[in-house]
Design a protein around this motif. Structure first.
Motif, short mmCIF file in Angstrom:
data_model
loop_
_atom_site.label_atom_id
_atom_site.label_comp_id
_atom_site.label_asym_id
_atom_site.label_seq_id
_atom_site.Cartn_x
_atom_site.Cartn_y
_atom_site.Cartn_z
N LEU A 297 0.82 -1.20 0.00
CA LEU A 297 0.00 0.00 0.00
C LEU A 297 0.87 1.26 0.00
O LEU A 297 0.60 2.21 -0.75
CB LEU A 297 -0.92 0.00 1.22
N ILE A 298 1.90 1.29 0.84
CA ILE A 298 2.78 2.45 0.90
C ILE A 298 3.48 2.66 -0.44
O ILE A 298 3.58 3.79 -0.93
CB ILE A 298 3.82 2.28 2.03
N SER A 299 3.95 1.58 -1.03
CA SER A 299 4.63 1.68 -2.33
C SER A 299 3.69 2.20 -3.41
O SER A 299 4.07 3.05 -4.22
CB SER A 299 5.19 0.31 -2.73
N ALA A 300 2.45 1.70 -3.41
CA ALA A 300 1.48 2.14 -4.42
C ALA A 300 1.08 3.60 -4.21
O ALA A 300 0.93 4.36 -5.17
CB ALA A 300 0.23 1.25 -4.36
N ALA A 301 0.91 4.01 -2.94
CA ALA A 301 0.56 5.40 -2.66
C ALA A 301 1.68 6.33 -3.08
O ALA A 301 1.44 7.42 -3.62
CB ALA A 301 0.27 5.57 -1.17
N LEU A 302 2.92 5.92 -2.83
CA LEU A 302 4.06 6.71 -3.26
C LEU A 302 4.12 6.78 -4.78
O LEU A 302 4.40 7.83 -5.36
CB LEU A 302 5.35 6.10 -2.71
N LEU A 303 3.85 5.65 -5.42
CA LEU A 303 3.84 5.62 -6.88
C LEU A 303 2.78 6.56 -7.45
O LEU A 303 3.01 7.22 -8.47
CB LEU A 303 3.57 4.18 -7.35
N SER A 304 1.63 6.64 -6.78
CA SER A 304 0.55 7.51 -7.28
C SER A 304 0.95 8.98 -7.28
O SER A 304 0.43 9.78 -8.07
CB SER A 304 -0.72 7.33 -6.45
N SER A 305 1.90 9.36 -6.40
CA SER A 305 2.34 10.75 -6.35
C SER A 305 3.26 11.09 -7.52
O SER A 305 3.51 12.25 -7.81
CB SER A 305 3.07 11.03 -5.03
N GLY B 274 -1.52 8.61 -13.89
CA GLY B 274 -2.67 7.76 -14.18
C GLY B 274 -3.26 7.08 -12.96
O GLY B 274 -4.37 6.53 -13.02
N ILE B 275 -2.55 7.09 -11.84
CA ILE B 275 -3.03 6.42 -10.63
C ILE B 275 -3.68 7.45 -9.72
O ILE B 275 -3.03 8.34 -9.19
CB ILE B 275 -1.88 5.72 -9.88
N ASN B 276 -4.97 7.32 -9.55
CA ASN B 276 -5.73 8.25 -8.72
C ASN B 276 -5.64 7.82 -7.26
O ASN B 276 -6.07 6.73 -6.91
CB ASN B 276 -7.20 8.26 -9.17
N PRO B 277 -5.10 8.67 -6.38
CA PRO B 277 -4.96 8.28 -4.97
C PRO B 277 -6.30 8.01 -4.28
O PRO B 277 -6.37 7.20 -3.36
CB PRO B 277 -4.23 9.48 -4.34
#
Length: 213
Positions: free
Chosen positions: A38-46, A50-53
């Motif tokens: 989850l932390i990695s994906a949230a960081l990736l979204s920043s 294309g990744i909506n947080p």
């Protein structure tokens, strides 16, 4: 390929699917690194347009709630023989000591053990199945499950996302370093919350030992 170009090439749907699946399986009772994912994906979204947080947080929350609910149903049906079987299959996570500690936490804190269990890796795996084994009323479990899932998954996503945005503004020229530093900052930001939740989880064990003495 530059790291930012590679990150932008990752399909958003794949990220949502992996996050939802891993967190759901972890909440169900399977030892997986849901928080790290989850932390990695949230960081990736920043860093990934294309990744909506908001969608990411919703998917993570949904996976957490659904996984815990399935774990509750399995635990209620399987009972203590299920815990014994898990102890043989996953002795590191489902040892008798871990089960006893989690059970004492549930007996004392009830719904709050489910809620705060989201912030502790051990209780996050135990919460659903153990609540079912102990026959916690489902409506109580559901309320704590939903609130805990939203606060943990949504809160983690929001904090890490904004940490990543801020970190990028002054580390944008050092993509790899920026990602690593932002991830470390994000993990560190949750240590206090996790520590408090862990203390709440082990407090019943300390009191039990004191009473025995």
């Amino acid at each position: 390929m530059h790291v930012q170009e590679w990150l932008d090439s990752v399909p958003a749907a794949a990220v949502y699917a992996v996050v939802g699946l891993v967190i759901g399986l972890e909440s169900l009772g399977i030892p997986l690194p849901g928080e790290i994912i989850l932390i990695s994906a949230a960081l990736l979204s920043s860093h990934h347009g294309g990744i909506n947080p908001v969608v990411l947080g919703a998917v993570a929350s949904g996976g957490a709630v659904i996984g815990d609910s399935i774990g509750y149903a399995i635990g209620r049906k399987g009972g203590r023989p299920l815990l014994a079987w898990l102890g043989r299959k996953f002795p590191r996570h489902f040892s008798e000591g871990h089960i006893a500690t989690a059970e004492r936490s549930f007996k004392k804190w009830g719904m709050w053990a489910v809620f705060f269990g989201r912030f502790v890796a051990l209780l996050r795996i135990f919460a659903g199945p153990l609540a079912g084994v102990l026959h916690m009323p489902y409506w109580k479990f559901l309320i704590a499950n939903v609130l805990g899932g939203i606060v943990w998954a949504g809160g983690t996503t929001a904090v890490i996302y904004y940490v990543g945005v801020v970190a990028e503004s002054w580390l944008k020229r050092f993509s790899y370093l920026g990602l690593v530093v932002a991830l470390l900052i994000g993990v560190a930001s949750f240590l206090i919350v996790k520590r408090k939740a862990k203390r709440a989880a082990v407090e019943p064990e300390v009191e039990t030992v004191g009473a025995a003495e």
